[in-house]
Design an enzyme around this catalytic site. Structure first.
Site, PDB file in Angstrom:
ATOM      1  N   ASP A 155       1.021  -0.842   0.055  1.00 46.82           N
ATOM      2  CA  ASP A 155       0.225   0.041  -0.055  1.00 46.82           C
ATOM      3  C   ASP A 155       1.064   1.356   0.065  1.00 46.82           C
ATOM      4  O   ASP A 155       1.984   0.913   0.463  1.00 46.82           O
ATOM      5  CB  ASP A 155      -0.981  -0.054   1.253  1.00 46.82           C
ATOM      6  CG  ASP A 155      -1.657   1.124   1.373  1.00 46.82           C
ATOM      7  OD1 ASP A 155      -2.154   1.814   0.410  1.00 46.82           O
ATOM      8  OD2 ASP A 155      -1.530   1.724   2.668  1.00 46.82           O
ATOM      9  N   LEU A 156       0.334   2.572  -0.262  1.00 49.18           N
ATOM     10  CA  LEU A 156       1.367   3.581  -0.528  1.00 49.18           C
ATOM     11  C   LEU A 156       1.330   4.523   0.756  1.00 49.18           C
ATOM     12  O   LEU A 156       1.997   4.622   1.618  1.00 49.18           O
ATOM     13  CB  LEU A 156       0.856   4.195  -1.584  1.00 49.18           C
ATOM     14  CG  LEU A 156       1.555   5.719  -1.796  1.00 49.18           C
ATOM     15  CD1 LEU A 156       3.052   5.739  -2.043  1.00 49.18           C
ATOM     16  CD2 LEU A 156       0.892   6.599  -2.925  1.00 49.18           C
ATOM     17  N   ASP A 157      -0.091   5.048   0.869  1.00 49.34           N
ATOM     18  CA  ASP A 157      -0.263   6.110   1.918  1.00 49.34           C
ATOM     19  C   ASP A 157      -0.441   5.509   3.467  1.00 49.34           C
ATOM     20  O   ASP A 157      -0.892   4.403   3.763  1.00 49.34           O
ATOM     21  CB  ASP A 157      -1.673   6.807   2.018  1.00 49.34           C
ATOM     22  CG  ASP A 157      -1.704   7.416   0.700  1.00 49.34           C
ATOM     23  OD1 ASP A 157      -0.880   8.209   0.301  1.00 49.34           O
ATOM     24  OD2 ASP A 157      -2.693   7.249  -0.107  1.00 49.34           O
ATOM     25  N   THR A 173       1.734  10.241   4.005  1.00 50.21           N
ATOM     26  CA  THR A 173       0.742  10.967   3.495  1.00 50.21           C
ATOM     27  C   THR A 173      -0.738  10.950   4.140  1.00 50.21           C
ATOM     28  O   THR A 173      -1.561  11.691   3.964  1.00 50.21           O
ATOM     29  CB  THR A 173       0.631  10.683   2.108  1.00 50.21           C
ATOM     30  OG1 THR A 173       0.828   9.315   1.664  1.00 50.21           O
ATOM     31  CG2 THR A 173       1.585  11.550   1.268  1.00 50.21           C
ATOM     32  N   LYS A 182      -9.014   5.423   6.033  1.00 50.74           N
ATOM     33  CA  LYS A 182      -7.822   4.774   5.526  1.00 50.74           C
ATOM     34  C   LYS A 182      -7.892   3.673   4.625  1.00 50.74           C
ATOM     35  O   LYS A 182      -8.865   2.705   4.839  1.00 50.74           O
ATOM     36  CB  LYS A 182      -6.612   4.477   6.619  1.00 50.74           C
ATOM     37  CG  LYS A 182      -6.112   5.597   7.448  1.00 50.74           C
ATOM     38  CD  LYS A 182      -5.196   4.926   8.666  1.00 50.74           C
ATOM     39  CE  LYS A 182      -4.766   6.251   9.275  1.00 50.74           C
ATOM     40  NZ  LYS A 182      -3.866   5.769  10.559  1.00 50.74           N
ATOM     41  N   GLY A 183      -7.227   3.759   3.561  1.00 49.38           N
ATOM     42  CA  GLY A 183      -7.428   2.776   2.401  1.00 49.38           C
ATOM     43  C   GLY A 183      -8.769   2.871   1.478  1.00 49.38           C
ATOM     44  O   GLY A 183      -8.947   2.083   0.557  1.00 49.38           O
ATOM     45  N   VAL A 184      -9.636   3.900   1.958  1.00 53.25           N
ATOM     46  CA  VAL A 184     -10.939   3.972   1.208  1.00 53.25           C
ATOM     47  C   VAL A 184     -10.779   4.921   0.028  1.00 53.25           C
ATOM     48  O   VAL A 184     -10.259   5.988   0.312  1.00 53.25           O
ATOM     49  CB  VAL A 184     -11.970   4.424   2.365  1.00 53.25           C
ATOM     50  CG1 VAL A 184     -13.376   4.597   1.513  1.00 53.25           C
ATOM     51  CG2 VAL A 184     -12.119   3.127   3.521  1.00 53.25           C
ATOM     52  N   SER A 190      -2.481   0.573  -4.546  1.00 52.45           N
ATOM     53  CA  SER A 190      -3.121   1.676  -3.640  1.00 52.45           C
ATOM     54  C   SER A 190      -4.383   2.198  -4.081  1.00 52.45           C
ATOM     55  O   SER A 190      -4.671   2.222  -5.392  1.00 52.45           O
ATOM     56  CB  SER A 190      -2.057   3.071  -3.701  1.00 52.45           C
ATOM     57  OG  SER A 190      -2.695   4.031  -3.416  1.00 52.45           O
ATOM     58  N   ALA A 191      -5.192   2.737  -3.420  1.00 54.68           N
ATOM     59  CA  ALA A 191      -6.651   3.240  -3.556  1.00 54.68           C
ATOM     60  C   ALA A 191      -6.508   4.674  -4.265  1.00 54.68           C
ATOM     61  O   ALA A 191      -7.274   5.096  -4.851  1.00 54.68           O
ATOM     62  CB  ALA A 191      -7.632   3.374  -2.352  1.00 54.68           C
ATOM     63  N   SER A 192      -5.214   5.138  -4.019  1.00 57.71           N
ATOM     64  CA  SER A 192      -4.853   6.568  -4.442  1.00 57.71           C
ATOM     65  C   SER A 192      -4.863   6.870  -5.760  1.00 57.71           C
ATOM     66  O   SER A 192      -4.198   6.000  -6.418  1.00 57.71           O
ATOM     67  CB  SER A 192      -3.822   7.465  -3.745  1.00 57.71           C
ATOM     68  OG  SER A 192      -3.776   8.676  -4.182  1.00 57.71           O
ATOM     69  N   LYS A 193      -5.586   8.047  -6.511  1.00 70.81           N
ATOM     70  CA  LYS A 193      -5.227   8.358  -7.676  1.00 70.81           C
ATOM     71  C   LYS A 193      -3.990   9.219  -8.050  1.00 70.81           C
ATOM     72  O   LYS A 193      -3.634   9.691  -9.008  1.00 70.81           O
ATOM     73  CB  LYS A 193      -6.628   9.322  -8.476  1.00 70.81           C
ATOM     74  CG  LYS A 193      -7.886   8.176  -8.466  1.00 70.81           C
ATOM     75  CD  LYS A 193      -8.796   8.924  -8.929  1.00 70.81           C
ATOM     76  CE  LYS A 193     -10.181   7.976  -9.142  1.00 70.81           C
ATOM     77  NZ  LYS A 193     -11.293   8.353  -9.615  1.00 70.81           N
ATOM     78  N   LYS A 211     -11.007  -0.875  -1.721  1.00 70.45           N
ATOM     79  CA  LYS A 211     -10.691  -1.804  -0.430  1.00 70.45           C
ATOM     80  C   LYS A 211     -12.094  -1.599   0.449  1.00 70.45           C
ATOM     81  O   LYS A 211     -12.555  -0.609   0.698  1.00 70.45           O
ATOM     82  CB  LYS A 211      -9.309  -1.425  -0.093  1.00 70.45           C
ATOM     83  CG  LYS A 211      -8.067  -1.458  -0.784  1.00 70.45           C
ATOM     84  CD  LYS A 211      -7.021  -1.066  -0.045  1.00 70.45           C
ATOM     85  CE  LYS A 211      -5.839  -0.803  -1.082  1.00 70.45           C
ATOM     86  NZ  LYS A 211      -4.604  -0.438  -0.539  1.00 70.45           N
ATOM     87  N   GLU A 239       0.378  -3.308   4.578  1.00 74.29           N
ATOM     88  CA  GLU A 239      -0.867  -2.548   4.701  1.00 74.29           C
ATOM     89  C   GLU A 239      -1.048  -1.762   6.331  1.00 74.29           C
ATOM     90  O   GLU A 239      -0.692  -2.216   7.180  1.00 74.29           O
ATOM     91  CB  GLU A 239      -2.160  -3.209   4.628  1.00 74.29           C
ATOM     92  CG  GLU A 239      -2.725  -3.094   3.258  1.00 74.29           C
ATOM     93  CD  GLU A 239      -3.476  -1.988   3.092  1.00 74.29           C
ATOM     94  OE1 GLU A 239      -3.480  -0.807   3.956  1.00 74.29           O
ATOM     95  OE2 GLU A 239      -3.819  -1.627   1.750  1.00 74.29           O
ATOM     96  N   ASP A 240      -1.556  -0.451   6.150  1.00 75.12           N
ATOM     97  CA  ASP A 240      -2.072   0.408   7.383  1.00 75.12           C
ATOM     98  C   ASP A 240      -3.177   0.401   7.865  1.00 75.12           C
ATOM     99  O   ASP A 240      -3.640   1.287   8.490  1.00 75.12           O
ATOM    100  CB  ASP A 240      -1.021   1.649   7.255  1.00 75.12           C
ATOM    101  CG  ASP A 240      -1.687   2.437   6.476  1.00 75.12           C
ATOM    102  OD1 ASP A 240      -2.238   2.221   5.503  1.00 75.12           O
ATOM    103  OD2 ASP A 240      -1.913   3.898   6.823  1.00 75.12           O
TER     104      ASP A 240
HETATM  105  C1  BG6 Z   1      -5.874   5.873   0.079  1.00 72.82           C
HETATM  106  C2  BG6 Z   1      -5.845   6.512   1.434  1.00 72.82           C
HETATM  107  O1  BG6 Z   1      -4.361   5.294  -0.120  1.00 72.82           O
HETATM  108  O2  BG6 Z   1      -6.068   6.458  -0.970  1.00 72.82           O
HETATM  109  C3  BG6 Z   1      -7.277   7.252   1.472  1.00 72.82           C
HETATM  110  O3  BG6 Z   1      -5.561   5.731   2.410  1.00 72.82           O
HETATM  111  C4  BG6 Z   1      -7.470   8.016   0.429  1.00 72.82           C
HETATM  112  O4  BG6 Z   1      -7.318   7.975   2.703  1.00 72.82           O
HETATM  113  C5  BG6 Z   1      -7.359   6.958  -0.948  1.00 72.82           C
HETATM  114  O5  BG6 Z   1      -9.003   8.447   0.306  1.00 72.82           O
HETATM  115  C6  BG6 Z   1      -7.752   7.688  -2.220  1.00 72.82           C
HETATM  116  O6  BG6 Z   1      -6.644   8.767  -2.483  1.00 72.82           O
HETATM  117  P1  BG6 Z   1      -6.744   9.976  -3.315  1.00 72.82           P
HETATM  118  O7  BG6 Z   1      -5.338  10.386  -3.497  1.00 72.82           O
HETATM  119  O8  BG6 Z   1      -7.105   9.339  -4.705  1.00 72.82           O
HETATM  120  O9  BG6 Z   1      -7.780  11.035  -2.980  1.00 72.82           O
HETATM  121 MG    MG Z   2      -2.744   3.297   3.764  1.00 69.66          MG
END
Ligand code: BG6
Ligand code: MG
Length: 215
Positions: free
Chosen positions: A7-9, A15, A43-45, A112-115, A143, A167-168
């Site tokens: 996972d990233l964040d 972050t 977190k992770g969402v 990672s869920a993050s864009k 997730k 994962e955190d």
């Molecule tokens: C996850 C974070 O890695 O990415 C979440 O834990 C975050 O907190 C999600 O909402 C989506 O991230 P982003 O950067 O696409 O808004």
């Molecule tokens: Mg995370």
């Protein structure tokens, strides 16, 4: 184990605190104070699912246009905060752990869920360690759905059962388990359930110790 998915964040870089800060501002606009306990559930969402939760907790009813506006504002705020991310911000021991994995020819993936995952990896200067990067732009299900990790395993050409996830978040550990993968939690067993091992950071748990779960 034959591959590692990170996972990233909150695992490679702190972050998670910036996501929290940015969401707190949105929550305040909804006259709501977002607590750190509630933040654990974010977190992770994904961004969209996080805002749905916040709106629900705030007990507010907002129209789709306002919803989109909040998503945009949150991300603008977050992007400003991550401008400061530099290679020194990789969490303790991350760089040497990645180097050891590479040296031992263990495939490395990101789930990672993050864009915003790719620019963050670039800012940290660690993109080249990754054999596969699956992020919020590549999945439709957030997730705890296993999609992000299953796609990661596929991209690495490794069976899911041969992947170890770091994962955190509870959503992330649940996603790993749903993908038939073992998870190591970066965090405490009081907060996170279902991992096979718990670490505080990669400095205190060097490659030698973690290799038992990987090789
Ligand atoms: C996850 C974070 O890695 O990415 C979440 O834990 C975050 O907190 C999600 O909402 C989506 O991230 P982003 O950067 O696409 O808004
Ligand atoms: Mg995370």
């Amino acid at each position: 184990m034959k591959a590692v998915l990170f996972d990233l964040d909150g695992v490679l870089v702190d972050t998670a605190k910036y996501h929290y800060q940015a969401w707190k501002t949105i929550a305040a606009a909804l006259d709501f104070e977002l607590t750190s306990e509630q933040n654990e559930h974010l977190k992770g969402v994904s961004r969209v699912d996080s805002l749905h939760k916040i709106v629900r907790w705030a007990g507010k009813d907002i129209d789709p246009q306002q919803f989109e506006q909040f998503l945009h504002e949150k991300n603008e705020n977050y992007l400003e905060l991550i401008e400061e991310v530099r290679p020194k911000d990789a969490l303790p021991g991350v760089l040497s752990f990645l180097e050891a994995l590479q040296k031992n020819q263990i495939p490395i993936g990101l789930g990672s869920a993050s864009k915003n995952a790719r620019p963050i990896l670039d800012r940290l200067g660690i993109t080249s360690f990754f054999d596969a990067i699956i992020d919020g732009n590549d999945v439709t299900n957030s997730k705890p759905n296993p999609e992000v990790f299953l796609k990661g395993a596929k991209a690495l050409s490794v069976e899911p059962t041969n992947c170890l996830v770091f994962e955190d978040s509870q959503a992330g550990i649940d996603a790993a388990r749903a993908a038939n993968m073992a998870a190591i939690a970066v965090g405490s067993s009081e907060v996170l359930k279902g991992a096979i091992h718990y670490i505080s950071d990669f400095n205190r748990h060097p490659y030698k110790e973690l290799a038992a779960f990987i090789e």
